[in-house]
Design an enzyme around this catalytic site. Structure first.
Site, short mmCIF file in Angstrom:
data_model
loop_
_atom_site.label_atom_id
_atom_site.label_comp_id
_atom_site.label_asym_id
_atom_site.label_seq_id
_atom_site.Cartn_x
_atom_site.Cartn_y
_atom_site.Cartn_z
CB THR A 86 66.88 1.50 51.47
OG1 THR A 86 68.22 1.00 51.54
CG2 THR A 86 66.46 1.62 50.02
CB SER A 115 70.24 -0.09 56.85
OG SER A 115 71.36 -0.76 57.39
N GLY A 116 68.23 -0.83 59.15
CA GLY A 116 67.88 -1.62 60.32
C GLY A 116 69.00 -2.52 60.81
CG ASP A 166 65.12 -1.56 63.25
OD1 ASP A 166 64.37 -0.81 62.61
OD2 ASP A 166 65.45 -2.69 62.85
#
Length: 296
Positions: free
Chosen positions: A197, A223-224, A229
């Protein structure tokens, strides 16, 4: 710095692997940044074994502004945490340099985790890689009027550099405000990426500022919690993304804590290359100073 007349107070510690070798991260930091340390004259509050290593290796000979803290097993890191939150200018620490070996289990002890968390809460730099600590000394010396060190020009050619921009849900608005305030310097990076996001929101901001030219301003990853990540961690390990600005909210439970730690672990694995910034206050100052220092 706490005031225009008060020198910085910096907490300093290093895991064992970053202390003992002649080319260890501690040696590289204190030898390579000696001129910057001389210019800034910070007070160094050093945990026991790290100070022993400094003496044994002949680093900082004759430097007058050193306070010894106990060994880590005797509470040295715990005392650093207390000094991060202290309100007394004569005791409080302005920054922490904790050179972390990603395979040293002591870096996951409660006092080590709390040290970073309190730095984030109180808006103080937590510098856990050699590259991050070297850059801090360089930028703060320049802020104090020193000339740039030509030996460091390579990492400040931002057109050749990558940066990751990540924010927890409660920090996304602040990330957008930070990015808008420092849009020109972020735009000078050769590559920008973000998780989920945050990446979409930053691209919307770039379109507002640059029109269609900003549509793909940031490369968005997953997304993480879904692995973004980890995707950025690979870029760090491949030396394709040197800096991470990750606005963390330390007050919320984070189900994907392991993913966050993976990202930091990647930076610490390539300690002489990458750095992570985890709070808005230091991120804002860093962007201001790196804009002054960049090689155009």
């Amino acid at each position: 710095m706490t005031s225009s007349t008060t020198r910085y107070r910096i907490g300093l510690a290093a895991n064992r692997a970053h202390q003992d070798a002649p080319n260890s991260a501690l040696v590289q930091l204190l030898q390579g940044s000696r001129a910057r340390i001389e210019a800034l004259q910070p007070e160094l509050v050093v945990v026991g074994r790290t100070l022993d290593a400094i003496g044994h290796l002949g680093l900082l000979p004759g430097y007058p502004h050193i306070e010894r803290f106990p060994y880590g097993r005797q509470g040295g890191l715990m005392k650093l945490v207390s000094r991060v939150v202290d309100s007394d200018p004569a005791r409080m620490l302005d920054a922490i340099i904790y050179l972390i070996d990603p395979v040293d289990p002591s870096s996951t002890f409660p006092e080590a985790v709390a040290l970073k968390r309190q730095c984030v809460i109180h808006g103080k730099p937590f510098l856990s890689t050699l590259a991050g600590a070297q850059e801090w000394f360089e930028l703060e010396a320049i802020a104090g009027g020193a000339a740039p060190d030509p030996a460091r020009d390579g990492s400040f050619r931002l057109a050749d550099e990558g940066i990751a921009l990540i924010a927890h849900d409660s920090m996304k608005t602040r990330m957008l405000q930070l990015a808008e305030r420092h849009f020109d310097v972020l735009d000078s990076f050769g590559f920008r990426c973000a998780t989920g996001t945050t990446g979409g929101l930053l691209n919307e901001l770039a379109v507002k500022i640059k029109g269609e030219a900003g549509r793909n301003w940031v490369k968005p990853f997953l997304s993480g919690p879904l692995g973004g990540d980890a995707q950025i961690a690979e870029l760090i390990l491949e030396h394709e993304c040197r800096r991470v600005l990750f606005l963390e909210d330390p007050h919320v439970a984070r189900q994907h804590e392991a993913d966050i730690q993976l990202l930091e672990r990647a930076a610490r694995t390539v300690t002489g290359y990458a750095s992570c910034m985890s709070d808005e206050k230091w991120g804002d100052r860093w962007l201001t100073l790196i804009n002054q220092r960049q090689v155009r």
